[in-house]
Design a protein around this motif. Structure first.
Motif, PDB file in Angstrom:
ATOM      1  N   UNK A 177      40.587  45.593  33.774  1.00  0.00           N
ATOM      2  CA  UNK A 177      41.067  46.797  33.100  1.00  0.00           C
ATOM      3  C   UNK A 177      42.123  47.494  33.947  1.00  0.00           C
ATOM      4  N   UNK A 178      43.029  48.190  33.274  1.00  0.00           N
ATOM      5  CA  UNK A 178      44.061  48.910  34.004  1.00  0.00           C
ATOM      6  C   UNK A 178      44.994  49.624  33.059  1.00  0.00           C
ATOM      7  N   UNK A 179      46.245  49.703  33.437  1.00  0.00           N
ATOM      8  CA  UNK A 179      47.277  50.338  32.617  1.00  0.00           C
ATOM      9  C   UNK A 179      48.471  49.397  32.510  1.00  0.00           C
ATOM     10  N   UNK A 180      49.369  49.717  31.588  1.00  0.00           N
ATOM     11  CA  UNK A 180      50.587  48.911  31.437  1.00  0.00           C
ATOM     12  C   UNK A 180      51.618  49.363  32.482  1.00  0.00           C
ATOM     13  N   UNK A 181      51.312  49.147  33.750  1.00  0.00           N
ATOM     14  CA  UNK A 181      52.202  49.635  34.802  1.00  0.00           C
ATOM     15  C   UNK A 181      52.367  48.592  35.898  1.00  0.00           C
ATOM     16  N   UNK A 182      53.455  48.720  36.622  1.00  0.00           N
ATOM     17  CA  UNK A 182      53.720  47.826  37.750  1.00  0.00           C
ATOM     18  C   UNK A 182      52.656  48.004  38.840  1.00  0.00           C
ATOM     19  N   UNK A 183      52.244  49.245  39.062  1.00  0.00           N
ATOM     20  CA  UNK A 183      51.251  49.500  40.105  1.00  0.00           C
ATOM     21  C   UNK A 183      49.928  48.819  39.784  1.00  0.00           C
ATOM     22  N   UNK A 184      49.541  48.799  38.506  1.00  0.00           N
ATOM     23  CA  UNK A 184      48.299  48.104  38.168  1.00  0.00           C
ATOM     24  C   UNK A 184      48.445  46.601  38.383  1.00  0.00           C
ATOM     25  N   UNK A 185      49.595  46.042  38.013  1.00  0.00           N
ATOM     26  CA  UNK A 185      49.804  44.619  38.240  1.00  0.00           C
ATOM     27  C   UNK A 185      49.666  44.265  39.713  1.00  0.00           C
ATOM     28  N   UNK A 186      50.211  45.124  40.563  1.00  0.00           N
ATOM     29  CA  UNK A 186      50.146  44.893  42.015  1.00  0.00           C
ATOM     30  C   UNK A 186      48.705  44.986  42.510  1.00  0.00           C
ATOM     31  N   UNK A 187      48.024  46.069  42.167  1.00  0.00           N
ATOM     32  CA  UNK A 187      46.648  46.250  42.629  1.00  0.00           C
ATOM     33  C   UNK A 187      45.702  45.235  42.008  1.00  0.00           C
ATOM     34  N   UNK A 188      45.925  44.906  40.740  1.00  0.00           N
ATOM     35  CA  UNK A 188      45.065  43.929  40.077  1.00  0.00           C
ATOM     36  C   UNK A 188      45.166  42.556  40.705  1.00  0.00           C
ATOM     37  N   UNK A 189      46.388  42.128  41.015  1.00  0.00           N
ATOM     38  CA  UNK A 189      46.567  40.825  41.655  1.00  0.00           C
ATOM     39  C   UNK A 189      45.940  40.813  43.048  1.00  0.00           C
ATOM     40  N   UNK A 190      46.089  41.901  43.790  1.00  0.00           N
ATOM     41  CA  UNK A 190      45.453  42.000  45.110  1.00  0.00           C
ATOM     42  C   UNK A 190      43.934  41.922  44.990  1.00  0.00           C
ATOM     43  N   UNK A 191      43.400  42.563  43.951  1.00  0.00           N
ATOM     44  CA  UNK A 191      41.950  42.530  43.723  1.00  0.00           C
ATOM     45  C   UNK A 191      41.478  41.114  43.423  1.00  0.00           C
ATOM     46  N   UNK A 192      42.227  40.398  42.594  1.00  0.00           N
ATOM     47  CA  UNK A 192      41.869  39.010  42.286  1.00  0.00           C
ATOM     48  C   UNK A 192      41.866  38.148  43.544  1.00  0.00           C
ATOM     49  N   UNK A 193      42.902  38.307  44.343  1.00  0.00           N
ATOM     50  CA  UNK A 193      43.010  37.501  45.559  1.00  0.00           C
ATOM     51  C   UNK A 193      41.895  37.837  46.543  1.00  0.00           C
ATOM     52  N   UNK A 194      41.594  39.118  46.690  1.00  0.00           N
ATOM     53  CA  UNK A 194      40.546  39.536  47.627  1.00  0.00           C
ATOM     54  C   UNK A 194      39.165  39.048  47.202  1.00  0.00           C
ATOM     55  N   UNK A 195      38.958  38.898  45.885  1.00  0.00           N
ATOM     56  CA  UNK A 195      37.648  38.459  45.388  1.00  0.00           C
ATOM     57  C   UNK A 195      37.410  36.973  45.587  1.00  0.00           C
ATOM     58  N   UNK A 196      38.479  36.247  45.903  1.00  0.00           N
ATOM     59  CA  UNK A 196      38.346  34.804  46.051  1.00  0.00           C
ATOM     60  C   UNK A 196      38.199  34.081  44.723  1.00  0.00           C
ATOM     61  N   UNK A 197      38.551  34.768  43.633  1.00  0.00           N
ATOM     62  CA  UNK A 197      38.415  34.172  42.293  1.00  0.00           C
ATOM     63  C   UNK A 197      39.299  32.935  42.159  1.00  0.00           C
ATOM     64  N   UNK A 198      38.798  32.005  41.371  1.00  0.00           N
ATOM     65  CA  UNK A 198      39.532  30.758  41.120  1.00  0.00           C
ATOM     66  C   UNK A 198      40.358  30.921  39.846  1.00  0.00           C
ATOM     67  N   UNK A 199      41.669  30.915  39.976  1.00  0.00           N
ATOM     68  CA  UNK A 199      42.547  31.005  38.808  1.00  0.00           C
ATOM     69  C   UNK A 199      43.863  30.314  39.136  1.00  0.00           C
ATOM     70  N   UNK A 200      44.476  29.739  38.112  1.00  0.00           N
ATOM     71  CA  UNK A 200      45.758  29.058  38.314  1.00  0.00           C
ATOM     72  C   UNK A 200      46.895  29.740  37.570  1.00  0.00           C
ATOM     73  N   UNK A 201      46.574  30.755  36.747  1.00  0.00           N
ATOM     74  CA  UNK A 201      47.608  31.468  35.995  1.00  0.00           C
ATOM     75  C   UNK A 201      47.203  32.914  35.798  1.00  0.00           C
ATOM     76  N   UNK A 202      48.211  33.763  35.671  1.00  0.00           N
ATOM     77  CA  UNK A 202      47.998  35.185  35.391  1.00  0.00           C
ATOM     78  C   UNK A 202      48.756  35.535  34.119  1.00  0.00           C
ATOM     79  N   UNK A 203      48.041  36.082  33.139  1.00  0.00           N
ATOM     80  CA  UNK A 203      48.665  36.633  31.944  1.00  0.00           C
ATOM     81  C   UNK A 203      48.698  38.144  32.140  1.00  0.00           C
ATOM     82  N   UNK A 204      49.880  38.685  32.337  1.00  0.00           N
ATOM     83  CA  UNK A 204      50.042  40.125  32.520  1.00  0.00           C
ATOM     84  C   UNK A 204      50.255  40.785  31.165  1.00  0.00           C
TER      85      UNK A 204
END
Length: 354
Positions: free
Chosen positions: A238-265
């Protein structure tokens, strides 16, 4: 020596009477010329206009509204005009409004649904020819009921509520709706990723209760279901339609160690933030992770790598909104238009492992 005529000042009623006296007609005839709602002989109209010029008479917009005519204005209501999505729709609205001989009035709401209602009410009082509300609608019954009320109120005074990029208010509501295939665009993009081999796709920018976001998530999920897959709920942020959310969201995914090969923004702006976070973390795009966006604003071409995204016909949405609203009597069966979307493949995606 003739007495010099001074411009008439004072309230609108006395001014109309002075114009009538100068032109040698009744006050009601002056009102008819001003309102343009009843036929007036050309010679009479010319005398009234000449008297107005001599008396330096300026039409009061509120008085004209009380007379029953619109004020040759199209109101454009958006959350934030600095956003590229809104800015390009605004260009289409302005171009078409100008071609139709209307002025375009911009109103911003800063994402506040109550502000939207206040602006629509003000434009109803001003008798704008059309009130164009752009962007997703919130799932709030009281808000929807109020918008429905305004649609009927605008219709009664000869104006028109126009909804752009949001669903209709319901059957029987006198409003023009200009949508784009929001869900279809997300479905097509997700299908492209899945059939390219991306089985684990993260989604950044879910905004619960906002129609734009809900429709995109619906297309995202439908594409998975069609291929017998289920998106991982932990990869939908969850987030907002903003650049800052995209940045924080991607950092959150990486920090969680989640397995993903693509990001749909959820939007191209969200994608821009995600690309920055991935780059800072040393994650290659598209070598390690593919990234896609939605909207196809000019920014998408300026990003590195150039962004794969869903194209939305922004300017045509704006032009169609004005055209359909102002010519609704000529086009009664065309007051709900859905424009197509399509995916644009660029450098930010590739098959995993290639």
């Amino acid at each position: 020596m003739a007495k010099k005529t001074e411009p008439v000042m004072g309230n609108d009623a006395s001014t109309v009477r002075d114009v009538a006296a100068r032109a040698g007609v009744s006050a009601s005839t002056v009102s008819r010329v001003l309102g343009g709602t009843y036929p007036v002989a050309a010679s009479t109209r010319a005398r009234v206009l000449k008297a107005m010029r001599e008396l330096d008479y300026v039409v009061n917009a509120h008085a004209r509204a009380l007379g029953g005519s619109t004020n040759k204005t199209v109101a454009f209501v958006v959350d934030d005009v600095t956003g590229p999505f809104y800015a390009h729709i605004a260009r289409g609205v302005e171009e078409q409004a100008s071609a139709e001989g209307r002025l375009c009035m911009l109103c911003t709401t800063h994402g506040d649904p109550q502000r939207v209602l206040a602006v629509v009410e003000t434009m109803r009082e001003q008798r704008a020819d059309a009130v164009i509300v752009v962007g997703g609608a919130w799932e709030d019954k009281a808000y929807q009921d109020r918008m429905t009320h305004f649609a009927h109120a605008l219709d009664r005074v000869g104006s028109r509520l126009v909804l752009v990029g949001r669903p209709p208010l319901g059957p029987g509501v006198p409003a023009t709706v200009v949508e784009y295939d929001n869900e279809g665009g997300a479905f097509a993009m997700t299908t492209h990723l899945l059939t390219s081999g991306h089985q684990r796709i993260a989604y950044l920018g879910r905004v619960p209760g906002l129609s734009t976001s809900d429709q995109r998530l619906s297309g995202f999920r439908r594409a998975h279901e069609l291929l017998g897959l289920a998106p991982d709920p932990k990869l939908i942020l969850d987030g907002t339609f903003s650049r800052s959310h995209g940045y924080q969201g991607a950092r959150q995914l990486l920090a969680s160690g989640a397995d993903f090969t693509a990001v749909f923004a959820g939007t191209d702006m969200v994608a821009a933030g995600a690309l920055q976070a991935l780059r800072e973390a040393g994650v290659g795009v598209p070598d390690d992770v593919s990234v896609v966006g939605y909207d196809d604003v000019p920014l998408a071409l300026d990003l590195f790598p150039a962004l794969t995204t869903v194209n939305v016909p922004h300017e045509e949405l704006g032009r169609a909104a004005v055209r359909l609203a102002l010519h609704r009597e000529e086009l009664p069966g065309s007051q709900h238009l859905v424009l197509g979307t399509h995916i644009v493949l660029r450098d930010s995606t590739r098959r995993p492992g290639h």
